[in-house]
Every structure is written in C-alpha cells, then in structure tokens.
Design a protein around this motif. Structure first.
Motif, PDB file in Angstrom:
ATOM      1  N   TYR A  49      92.801  34.740  -3.362  1.00 42.09           N
ATOM      2  CA  TYR A  49      93.955  33.856  -3.575  1.00 42.09           C
ATOM      3  C   TYR A  49      94.987  33.930  -2.457  1.00 42.09           C
ATOM      4  CZ  TYR A  49      92.701  33.266  -8.539  1.00 42.09           C
ATOM      5  OH  TYR A  49      92.085  32.953  -9.725  1.00 42.09           O
ATOM      6  N   TYR A  50      94.949  34.975  -1.643  1.00 43.06           N
ATOM      7  CA  TYR A  50      95.959  35.121  -0.585  1.00 43.06           C
ATOM      8  C   TYR A  50      95.549  34.456   0.721  1.00 43.06           C
ATOM      9  CZ  TYR A  50      98.076  38.887  -3.445  1.00 43.06           C
ATOM     10  OH  TYR A  50      98.655  39.630  -4.434  1.00 43.06           O
ATOM     11  N   SER A  67      89.306  33.763  -6.064  1.00 39.06           N
ATOM     12  CA  SER A  67      89.652  34.585  -7.215  1.00 39.06           C
ATOM     13  C   SER A  67      90.386  35.850  -6.812  1.00 39.06           C
ATOM     14  CB  SER A  67      88.376  34.961  -7.974  1.00 39.06           C
ATOM     15  OG  SER A  67      87.585  35.767  -7.137  1.00 39.06           O
ATOM     16  N   ASP A  68      90.604  36.703  -7.816  1.00 42.42           N
ATOM     17  CA  ASP A  68      91.168  38.025  -7.545  1.00 42.42           C
ATOM     18  C   ASP A  68      90.033  38.945  -7.105  1.00 42.42           C
ATOM     19  OD1 ASP A  68      89.793  38.718  -9.860  1.00 42.42           O
ATOM     20  OD2 ASP A  68      91.566  39.285 -10.998  1.00 42.42           O
ATOM     21  N   SER A  69      90.391  40.189  -6.781  1.00 36.91           N
ATOM     22  CA  SER A  69      89.359  41.047  -6.187  1.00 36.91           C
ATOM     23  C   SER A  69      88.271  41.438  -7.189  1.00 36.91           C
ATOM     24  CB  SER A  69      89.983  42.273  -5.526  1.00 36.91           C
ATOM     25  OG  SER A  69      90.859  42.917  -6.399  1.00 36.91           O
ATOM     26  N   LEU A  70      88.597  41.500  -8.467  1.00 42.50           N
ATOM     27  CA  LEU A  70      87.576  41.834  -9.476  1.00 42.50           C
ATOM     28  C   LEU A  70      86.524  40.719  -9.564  1.00 42.50           C
ATOM     29  CD1 LEU A  70      86.573  43.720 -11.754  1.00 42.50           C
ATOM     30  CD2 LEU A  70      87.996  42.433 -13.340  1.00 42.50           C
ATOM     31  N   TYR A  75      81.355  37.793  -8.671  1.00 45.31           N
ATOM     32  CA  TYR A  75      80.730  36.559  -8.210  1.00 45.31           C
ATOM     33  C   TYR A  75      79.678  36.840  -7.128  1.00 45.31           C
ATOM     34  CZ  TYR A  75      80.310  31.769  -6.529  1.00 45.31           C
ATOM     35  OH  TYR A  75      79.813  30.546  -6.168  1.00 45.31           O
ATOM     36  N   GLY A  76      80.042  37.701  -6.181  1.00 49.99           N
ATOM     37  CA  GLY A  76      79.110  38.029  -5.096  1.00 49.99           C
ATOM     38  C   GLY A  76      77.814  38.587  -5.645  1.00 49.99           C
ATOM     39  N   GLN A  77      77.950  39.386  -6.699  1.00 45.47           N
ATOM     40  CA  GLN A  77      76.773  40.020  -7.308  1.00 45.47           C
ATOM     41  C   GLN A  77      75.918  38.986  -8.062  1.00 45.47           C
ATOM     42  OE1 GLN A  77      77.724  42.864 -10.453  1.00 45.47           O
ATOM     43  NE2 GLN A  77      76.298  44.342  -9.605  1.00 45.47           N
ATOM     44  N   ASP A  78      76.584  38.064  -8.744  1.00 42.41           N
ATOM     45  CA  ASP A  78      75.859  37.142  -9.632  1.00 42.41           C
ATOM     46  C   ASP A  78      75.302  35.891  -8.951  1.00 42.41           C
ATOM     47  OD1 ASP A  78      76.513  38.915 -11.567  1.00 42.41           O
ATOM     48  OD2 ASP A  78      78.121  37.718 -12.470  1.00 42.41           O
ATOM     49  N   GLY A 242     101.247  41.411 -13.596  1.00 44.53           N
ATOM     50  CA  GLY A 242      99.786  41.335 -13.669  1.00 44.53           C
ATOM     51  C   GLY A 242      99.137  41.064 -12.325  1.00 44.53           C
ATOM     52  N   SER A 243      97.806  41.132 -12.325  1.00 43.15           N
ATOM     53  CA  SER A 243      97.001  40.872 -11.126  1.00 43.15           C
ATOM     54  C   SER A 243      97.162  39.400 -10.726  1.00 43.15           C
ATOM     55  CB  SER A 243      95.527  41.137 -11.445  1.00 43.15           C
ATOM     56  OG  SER A 243      95.070  40.161 -12.361  1.00 43.15           O
ATOM     57  N   THR A 244      96.606  39.034  -9.592  1.00 42.50           N
ATOM     58  CA  THR A 244      96.750  37.652  -9.124  1.00 42.50           C
ATOM     59  C   THR A 244      96.237  36.650 -10.162  1.00 42.50           C
ATOM     60  OG1 THR A 244      94.696  38.028  -7.898  1.00 42.50           O
ATOM     61  CG2 THR A 244      96.741  38.112  -6.647  1.00 42.50           C
ATOM     62  N   SER A 245      95.069  36.907 -10.739  1.00 39.57           N
ATOM     63  CA  SER A 245      94.540  35.948 -11.721  1.00 39.57           C
ATOM     64  C   SER A 245      95.392  35.942 -12.990  1.00 39.57           C
ATOM     65  CB  SER A 245      93.077  36.244 -12.052  1.00 39.57           C
ATOM     66  OG  SER A 245      92.957  37.585 -12.422  1.00 39.57           O
ATOM     67  N   ALA A 246      95.903  37.126 -13.369  1.00 37.83           N
ATOM     68  CA  ALA A 246      96.755  37.189 -14.567  1.00 37.83           C
ATOM     69  C   ALA A 246      98.069  36.443 -14.322  1.00 37.83           C
ATOM     70  CB  ALA A 246      97.029  38.643 -14.932  1.00 37.83           C
TER      71      ALA A 246
END
Ligand code: 13P
Ligand code: SF4
Length: 346
Positions: A49-50, A67-70, A75-78, A242-246
C-alpha cells in the motif's frame, strides 16, 4: 496508441544495449508494455500500500495484489505465477521467497530496505536472545531472513496482538523485536511480559502528537487513524489503531466523514478509493517551522517505480533476484508458516 506487442518488440529489440532508452516515454505505453511482459513471463505484481499511486494502479490493472505485508506473503504463496515481482521493501521479497522457493522472486530495487530491518543485525539480536533463553522470541516481519530464522514466531502488524495474546495465555514471556513502538502498544493492550528491542520506523517515528492535537482542534469531528509503528503519544490520540489493511477497513466502517491518517502517504490511493466521499487528511510529521508538514513517505518504498518494474521484467536478471540459502530458508519458514497457520485458524 501503439499495440502492446509492438511496444514489447521495440523494447526487447534493444535489450542488448541500454534498456533504459528503449522504454516508452508515455506512461500508458509503459504500463501496456509492463502488462504484456507480466503475461509473457507468467508473472504477477505484488505491491504494498505504500508504493506510489502509479505502481498501485498498474498492479490493479494487471490483476496483481496490493495489500499489507501479511496478505502479500499469503498471495505470493497461493498464486499460480512462476515469477513474482515484489514492489515493496526487501523483507517482503525475502518473505515471498521463503514461502515460495520454487518461484523466482524479483524486486525492482534490492536496495529498498527498511529501518527496522537494518536496525536489528543478526549477531546482536542472537546475543540478545541467547541472554534470555526462557523467553519466546517474536519478531516483526520487517526483519531479515536470518532474524526470522532465530525467532519462534513471526508476526505482522495485522496479527501481532492476537499472537501475543495467545502466547500470554500460555504463560509465555516474550522477546519482541525490532519495533519498540509497536511492541509498546502490544504490551499496553495485552499486558504481556515483554523484553523490547530498540528499533523504530523512520517514517512513523516522525508523527508529532502536539501537531496532531492542533489538527484535531481544527477538525474536531474527525476520527484519527494510526498505524502502531507510531510513537506512543500519537497512538494515545488515536480513535483507531491498526495495520495498513485494518486502517483502510476502519476508514470504511467509521461513521466520521473526515479522517486524519497517521501512516505513509501511499495508503491514500486505496483508502480514497474505498471511501470516495470522505475527506482524508495526512497527520503532521513537522512543526510550524518545518518546510514539509506532512512528509510521511518511506524512501525505500519510493524506489519502486514503473521504469524499474519494466526493466526488472525485461532483464529478469539475477542481480534483482532474491536468493536465500536453503537451510536458512527452512529455519525462517517455520515461524512464518506458524503465523500464516495461526491467522487461518482465527
Ligand atoms: P503492514 O503490515 O501494516 O502493511 O506494515 C508494513 C510496514 O512496513 C509498515 O510500515
Ligand atoms: Fe520500514 Fe517504515 Fe518503510 Fe515500513 S515505512 S518499510 S517500517 S521504513
């Protein structure tokens, strides 16, 4: 407008020479070129997001992931792509490689680091952990693969509270690294027993509580949304932390129509899309005499631009590739996968 196949041919024709000069100058042609290179290489773009609005727009248009880092890690994995282009900072590329060793992971600039990562060198961190063997080691994702490998748990800001609550319920004492502000916020919220590493994010560290109070006085009905890497005095003024997505989710669900946001400016691209009718204000990083009052912009995230993404895809050079020694990767995978499994179980 030139068809993307012609742009691609032209760009690649010169690829033995100076690639920079073969890039189209017009932005729409450059983005078309990148989209065709992504397709041609079965690649996907994963952006934080940054990153700039241009990079995020391209990521959206090419059906990549912003997205955020989580979520970047998940996503990279899936995803099915063979090649991941990670537009973010180095620990994000490393996380992708740890989770997906069979995929090539390239980054537009491998020098894009993070002050939390550089502020937590493995030798000193190992000594710190070794001095407290009865503590469970929890590290933030913003760390090197080596630091992750020395940990029991990896967390991102969107799951840190839940993990620490879980460990506290099991009676564990915690070593927390590297972000002292996030650690302090978690400690205050959960009451956990935590030994803290003294690291901080150079971007969030700059938010000023007294200036934020002044802004709130001008907009008394505004809600203040804060990323927990910010100093405690700023977090204290927050209506939501909260985190970026939150933060983006909170922007949608809060009833206030004006929001003051304390995190990197890059987030405004997606946040404004999510709440087109709301007024978004940047939290201040400087006082009255400062030349820049709201300068929350990560210099390393800014290293990702359209030109560097295009060149990365054209060259596909090992100079921009993430490599991690296999035994280190396996050690770092354990605490990372633990976080993903824990998050899936919630
Ligand atoms: P998020 O996990 O909230 O995306 O944060 C990553 C980061 O680097 C914040 O500065
Ligand atoms: Fe690191 Fe801060 Fe940049 Fe995030 S914003 S990547 S924590 S320096």
């Amino acid at each position: 407008m030139l068809p993307s196949s012609i742009l691609l041919q032209r760009a690649l024709k010169n690829s033995a020479g100076d690639l920079c000069h073969s890039l189209p100058e017009k932005q729409h042609e450059l983005t078309d070129l990148i989209k065709s290179l992504l397709k041609k290489n079965n690649a996907t773009l994963i952006s934080h997001y940054y990153t700039s609005a241009d990079v995020q727009r391209l990521t959206d248009e090419s059906n990549g992931c912003i997205s955020d880092s989580l979520e970047m890690a998940r996503y990279g994995q899936d995803c099915d792509a063979e090649l991941l282009i990670v537009a973010g900072v180095r620990f994000m590329g490393e996380t992708a490689k740890i989770l997906s060793p069979e995929k090539r992971v390239l980054m537009p600039d491998l020098n894009a680091t993070c002050s939390l990562d550089t502020g937590c060198p493995i030798e000193e961190f190992t000594a710190f952990c070794d001095a407290h063997p009865d503590y469970t080691v929890v590290v933030y994702a913003n760390t090197s693969a080596a630091v992750k490998a020395r940990s029991d748990w990896v967390v991102t800001s969107s799951i840190a509270l839940e993990v620490v609550e879980h460990l506290t319920a099991l009676g564990k004492k915690i070593i927390w690294a590297p972000d002292k502000h996030l650690g302090h916020y978690i400690q205050q919220t959960t009451g956990a027993e935590m030994l803290m590493w003294n690291g901080s994010c150079i971007v969030h560290d700059e938010f000023k509580a007294h200036e934020l109070e002044k802004l709130k006085n001008i907009y008394p009905d505004a809600a203040i949304l804060v990323h927990p890497e910010s100093p405690a005095a700023v977090v204290k003024l927050a209506d939501f932390v909260g985190s970026t997505s939150a933060l983006i989710k909170a922007a949608k669900t809060r009833s206030e129509t004006t929001l003051i946001v304390a995190t990197d400016k890059g987030i405004f691209y997606k946040m404004q899309q999510a709440v087109p009718d709301k007024i978004l204000l940047e939290a201040p990083t400087g006082g009255t005499s400062a030349t820049c009052k709201s300068c929350a912009m990560c210099p390393w995230m800014a290293m990702n631009d359209l030109q560097s993404i295009a060149l990365t895809l054209m060259e596909r050079s090992t100079d921009k590739e993430i490599f991690i020694n296999e035994s280190l990767r396996k050690k770092a995978l354990y605490p990372l996968q633990r976080m993903l499994d824990f998050s899936a179980s919630l």
